[in-house]
Design an enzyme around this catalytic site. Structure first.
Site, PDB file in Angstrom:
ATOM      1  N   LYS A 165       0.874  -1.177   0.000  1.00  0.00           N
ATOM      2  CA  LYS A 165       0.000   0.000   0.000  1.00  0.00           C
ATOM      3  C   LYS A 165       0.909   1.223   0.000  1.00  0.00           C
ATOM      4  O   LYS A 165       1.527   1.539   1.021  1.00  0.00           O
ATOM      5  CB  LYS A 165      -0.922   0.012   1.214  1.00  0.00           C
ATOM      6  CG  LYS A 165      -1.771   1.289   1.275  1.00  0.00           C
ATOM      7  CD  LYS A 165      -3.132   1.057   1.855  1.00  0.00           C
ATOM      8  CE  LYS A 165      -3.936   2.351   1.813  1.00  0.00           C
ATOM      9  NZ  LYS A 165      -5.368   2.133   1.760  1.00  0.00           N
ATOM     10  N   GLY A 192      -8.646   5.530  -1.139  1.00  0.00           N
ATOM     11  CA  GLY A 192      -9.843   6.184  -1.653  1.00  0.00           C
ATOM     12  C   GLY A 192     -10.037   5.869  -3.130  1.00  0.00           C
ATOM     13  O   GLY A 192      -9.738   4.774  -3.589  1.00  0.00           O
TER      14      GLY A 192
END
Length: 207
Positions: free
Chosen positions: A34, A104
């Site tokens: 990530k 997001g």
């Protein structure tokens, strides 16, 4: 099967990207990364995926940016007195498959000029996680169409309670492959993730 690099994005925040990322990581025994984490540093998405994955092959890489505040990365970075530089977001080197989880949606700003979309490399396949809510058809079509315009191979995972009319029109209008759907489970743990991984593996290997 040749090495796959799969970027997982959502049509918005809180649509189930992390659970989807864990399932894909487990299905392919892939490594996970990530690049940008904003907030929840004591229980970050990397840790959540690690806790969900049962295989011993997957390796979990550190975030390029770990920001303190659960906000859009550009705003969280400003609070931490730093600026996110795309050149500092370096894909980890691995011979294994790699699952990359966004933050997001696609156009979440990293700084004043770049967004999450700019992290996605030309050789990445992209999985869009779509969850039904009022406005989700629009958000899904905008996301998929933008990715297609940029030349990416796109697939969908549906998440949450099934909504047949929403899913049918999205399938028809995007004409992309659907890996599967992740139901509104009472809880997610290693076993549940493994069951979905087994179910999705064949479709993922076709990407």
């Amino acid at each position: 099967m040749k090495q796959q690099k799969i970027f997982i994005t959502g049509i918005s925040t809180e649509v189930g990207k992390t659970v989807a990322a864990a399932i894909v990581t487990e299905a392919l025994q892939a490594d996970y990364w990530k690049p940008v984490q904003a907030g929840e540093l004591d229980n970050c998405d990397t840790q959540k995926v690690k806790d969900f994955v049962s295989n011993s092959t997957s390796h979990f890489y550190e975030n390029s940016y770990a920001l303190e505040t659960p906000m859009s990365p550009h705003a969280a970075a400003a609070i931490d007195n730093i600026q996110i530089e795309l050149s500092e977001i370096k894909e980890p080197k691995t011979k294994n498959h790699l699952v990359i989880e966004g933050a997001g949606g696609l156009l979440v700003p990293l700084n004043d000029t770049e967004t999450i979309l700019d992290i996605i490399q030309p050789n990445y396949k992209v999985i869009v996680v779509s969850r039904h809510y009022l406005g989700s058809i629009n958000h899904t079509l905008l996301t998929v169409n933008l990715l297609k315009e940029r030349g990416f191979d796109v697939a969908l995972i549906f998440s949450g309670e099934e909504h047949p009319t929403t899913e049918a029109v999205i399938k028809k209008m995007t004409n992309v492959s659907v890996i599967g759907r992740i139901d509104e489970e009472p809880y997610f743990d290693k076993n549940v993730i493994r069951e979905y991984a087994d179910e999705f593996r064949e479709q993922l290997e076709k990407l």
